[in-house]
Design an enzyme around this catalytic site. Structure first.
Site, PDB file in Angstrom:
ATOM      1  N   HIS A 379      43.233  31.375  66.410  1.00  0.00           N
ATOM      2  CA  HIS A 379      43.265  32.857  67.123  1.00  0.00           C
ATOM      3  C   HIS A 379      43.645  33.823  66.240  1.00  0.00           C
ATOM      4  CE1 HIS A 379      45.503  30.031  70.489  1.00  0.00           C
ATOM      5  NE2 HIS A 379      44.319  29.946  70.483  1.00  0.00           N
ATOM      6  N   CYS A 692      24.247  37.454  69.351  1.00  0.00           N
ATOM      7  CA  CYS A 692      25.764  37.628  68.801  1.00  0.00           C
ATOM      8  C   CYS A 692      26.372  36.782  67.783  1.00  0.00           C
ATOM      9  CB  CYS A 692      26.446  38.049  70.158  1.00  0.00           C
ATOM     10  SG  CYS A 692      28.111  38.094  70.065  1.00  0.00           S
TER      11      CYS A 692
END
Length: 761
Positions: A379, A692
């Protein structure tokens, strides 16, 4: 000599013979008094070895300290040849002393020469000593040295003697931390003053310099030895009572009906009320330690156990115990997280680990981030990329070495951190930063120009984003739009599921900030490494291949439906682009697309505005989707290759595993051939295709992608300038010929040929 009639079981420590109590405390008081005497560091060490040898009834006591990360040096001795002091050195793991340092566990033997790994050091004269007891000198996982006692008598030291020497070693570690043994030579140099280099993993690219800001300031223990055990026991009990009350308060505050979250907090409370934990700390006090030192000794033992436990769940529970110990130490010392220190103007955050919410609270003030733990897909890494802050993960032991205000250099491109760098290193680093700054000036001059190659091919360059804070980069970077907006960040930084209205307002602000440029919203990509705080972790042997992303959305459609409604309302009648992550087969995309179309129809019936133009796409992150039926490519308005996941699945190489992830090159012929097949299938169905991922932002890779037919790339904003600069001077026809020639000649990777081509153009 220490008596040996005490029980061997730590859980039963509590009452002990009065004779042992007085001897143990007497030793620690004598040690404290010796440390309080005037004298240089070497004099103190010499007095301490004499004191310990005398108290332990042994002929030899020696202190070995680290002179660098891998080498121990004999710094003081009673009983061995004094001429060997500062001359005898050994590598970590070498001999019995090196084994103690490596394993951070005692070695206790009555016949040292017969022990595996024994190494005789002739200059010390230790051959006449048979018995050997060595214990690590360490503080909270930081290895500082080894304390050794030896005797001529052939015997193993008792459990009581081992424990007593460990207590003494801990006090030595505390005093070493406080600078009690500073002297000449590297081994006696002051801690936290020498230059130090740490190697870790790249979490977010970029280079920066600044000064250290510790997320959790170090707790300093200035009174490791206590006079009155009863007073210390009372202080410990009072602090534990306060800790338990605060944990109960946390449990009450977390009682939101989420059973999984409550189970985690209940386990946390169970540790806080552990009788075994309390008994062990009380036993440390009975031995003569202060309450603070007793807590830290148990914490050091827990950290040592943590490194040896393979089970992830048990390691996580020991993390809970470590956190409780930190809280308890702050209560006892009064050293809270607010120490009065002022954050520097150029802060580089250093922490063991950090949650996304905490990191966002710092925001763009940070120049860099260095974590002892974390991962390239954690995260914290996601947020760091969104904020474009250089990040290095797995920088082992940096929190034990760094102090607030220390100068630090972070090389997020190599995964290297220089703490308190030497002048030559700092100068070279400044030159590197200056060169990058000049390059950025050049890129700014072409910001408003298209990424058009000399052969007339135009490549669309988009940026990745995930926060409102990213959007100002849209105009400044020269990006044509947002190729990937990570919607999961708003879920990761909260303790509960966001409301539909909140999400609609956020997505609306994103579209407004984009000023008409295309924004591709990726629906919630959770699971694997991205576990929501309020989501039950799944016990999966391989989470990257498990229940994640679109699989969660289709199995639990409530959150997906809410998010799709928020996106539709955010568009407010304007265009909307949505893509679904981690699609592995055609039917998954068809089901997700049907969900979205149903919500559009439902919103229209409710009187809400529906998108004027709706583009629905999928992320191709699994090799299986490249071989989907033609109907998939016909149905998808666009396809975005998720390069990070696709590459790790293509090569079966975990991108978080340093041993394998660097073995496989993006410009491998087989991978480029696979990408070309995807390009061909998209052309047949007239589906727009983009790439991407991290590789899209690397100029050489980006040029090769363009050469094989990919006409749209999405990357972090800072990469757009370098990629555009290279594309504007690269003839893709010539580059494609180089790629084809290298493949025809049987090369595994086209990189050498491409690099040579680039040098010549």
């Amino acid at each position: 000599m220490m008596p040996s009639d005490w029980t061997k079981q730590p859980e039963d420590w509590g009452q002990m013979p009065e004779t042992y109590e007085s001897e143990s405390r007497k030793l620690l008081r004598r040690l404290r008094d010796t440390l309080a005497e005037a004298g240089e560091g070497q004099e103190r060490l010499d007095r301490i070895t004499h004191l310990i040898a005398d108290s332990m009834g042994s002929e030899v006591c020696s202190i070995y300290l680290f002179r660098d990360a891998d080498t121990l040096e004999l710094c003081a001795t009673e009983g061995l040849n004094p001429e060997s002091v500062h001359k005898t050195r050994m590598r970590i793991g070498e001999g019995l002393v090196g084994r103690v340092a490596l394993t951070t566990s005692p070695v206790n033997t009555g016949d040292a020469p017969s022990e595996k790994g024994f190494r005789y050091m002739p200059e010390t004269g230790e051959e006449i000593y048979s018995s050997f007891l060595g214990v690590p000198i360490q503080r909270l996982g930081e290895r500082l040295g080894v304390l050794v006692v030896q005797s001529k008598q052939t015997r193993a030291f008792s459990d009581d003697e081992v424990y007593a020497l460990e207590v003494v070693a801990m006090v030595l570690a505390e005093m070493t931390e406080l600078g009690a043994f500073i002297g000449e030579g590297a081994a006696l140099a002051a801690l936290h003053q020498r230059p130090a280099m740490f190697r870790g993993g790249v979490g977010q690219e970029g280079v920066t310099s600044g000064h250290v800001w510790l997320h959790e300031p170090r707790v300093v223990i200035t009174n490791p030895v206590a006079d009155d055990p009863q007073v210390e026991l009372g202080r410990l009990q009072g602090a534990v009572d306060e800790l338990r009350i605060s944990v109960d308060g946390m449990l009450t505050a977390a009682n939101n009906g989420d059973k999984d979250q409550m189970q985690v907090m209940e386990a946390y409370r169970m540790f806080a009320n552990s009788k075994g934990w309390m008994r062990r700390m009380e036993a440390n006090i009975d031995r003569g330690l202060s309450a603070e030192a007793a807590v830290e000794k148990e914490q050091s033992a827990a950290r040592a156990r943590m490194t040896q436990i393979p089970d992830a769940y048990l390691r996580e529970r020991l993390h809970d115990l470590d956190d409780l110990s930190n809280r308890l130490l702050r209560i006892l010392t009064g050293q809270g997280t607010e120490t009065g220190a002022e954050m520097p103007s150029d802060p580089v955050l250093i922490a063991r680990n950090i949650g996304p919410g905490e990191l966002l609270a710092y925001g763009r003030r940070l120049k860099g981030i260095v974590l002892e733990e974390g991962s390239v897909a954690s995260h914290a890494a996601i947020v760091a990329r969104a904020l474009a802050i250089p990040l290095v993960v797995h920088a082992a032991r940096i929190t034990t070495e760094a102090l607030n205000g220390d100068p630090v250099l972070v090389d997020g491109e190599q995964g290297i951190v220089h703490l308190r760098p030497e002048d030559s290193v700092a100068a070279a680093f400044r030159d590197k930063i200056a060169m990058q700054a000049k390059a950025q000036e050049r890129y700014a001059s072409i910001r408003d120009k298209p990424a058009e190659t000399p052969c007339g091919t135009r490549i669309a360059l988009h940026m990745n984003a995930g926060l409102m804070a990213d959007l100002p980069s849209l105009e400044g970077s020269g990006a044509e739009g947002v190729g990937l907006f990570r919607t999961e960040l708003q879920f990761l930084i909260r303790n509960s599921v966001p409301r539909r209205g909140e999400l609609a307002a956020l997505y609306g602000r994103v579209l407004e900030a984009a000023k008409g440029k295309r924004v591709a919203f990726r629906t919630l990509d959770i699971g694997s490494d991205k576990v929501l705080p309020y989501m039950k972790p799944q016990d999966e042997p391989n989470p990257a291949l498990g229940w994640r992303a679109i699989r969660v959305g289709l199995d639990k459609p409530g959150v997906m439906r809410m998010q799709l409604q928020a996106l539709i309302r955010a568009a407010n009648g304007g265009p909307l682009t949505v893509m679904f992550p981690f699609v592995a087969q055609f039917d998954e995309f068809r089901q997700a697309r049907d969900h979205l179309l149903r919500e559009v129809e439902r919103e229209g019936k409710l009187g809400h505005k529906t998108p004027s133009d709706l583009q629905i796409g999928a992320m191709l992150e699994t090799p299986s989707l490249a071989f989907a039926p033609k109907q998939f490519f016909d149905m998808a308005d666009f396809i975005s290759i998720g390069g990070n996941d696709l590459k790790q699945f293509f090569f079966a190489a975990d991108r978080e595993n340093e041993r394998v992830r660097r073995r496989y090159d993006t410009l491998n012929v087989s991978f480029l051939t696979f990408l070309e097949q995807i390009v061909g299938r998209c052309r047949q169905s007239d589906a727009d295709l983009s790439f991407c991922g991290e590789d899209a932002g690397r100029p050489i890779e980006a040029a090769c992608f363009a050469a094989i037919g990919i006409r749209s790339l999405s990357m972090r904003p800072a990469s757009i300038g370098p990629v555009k600069s290279l594309l504007r001077r690269t003839n893709l026809v010539d580059l494609k010929a180089v790629i084809d020639q290298a493949a025809t000649e049987g090369h595994q990777s086209v990189r050498p040929a491409v690099m040579e081509f680039m040098r010549q153009t």
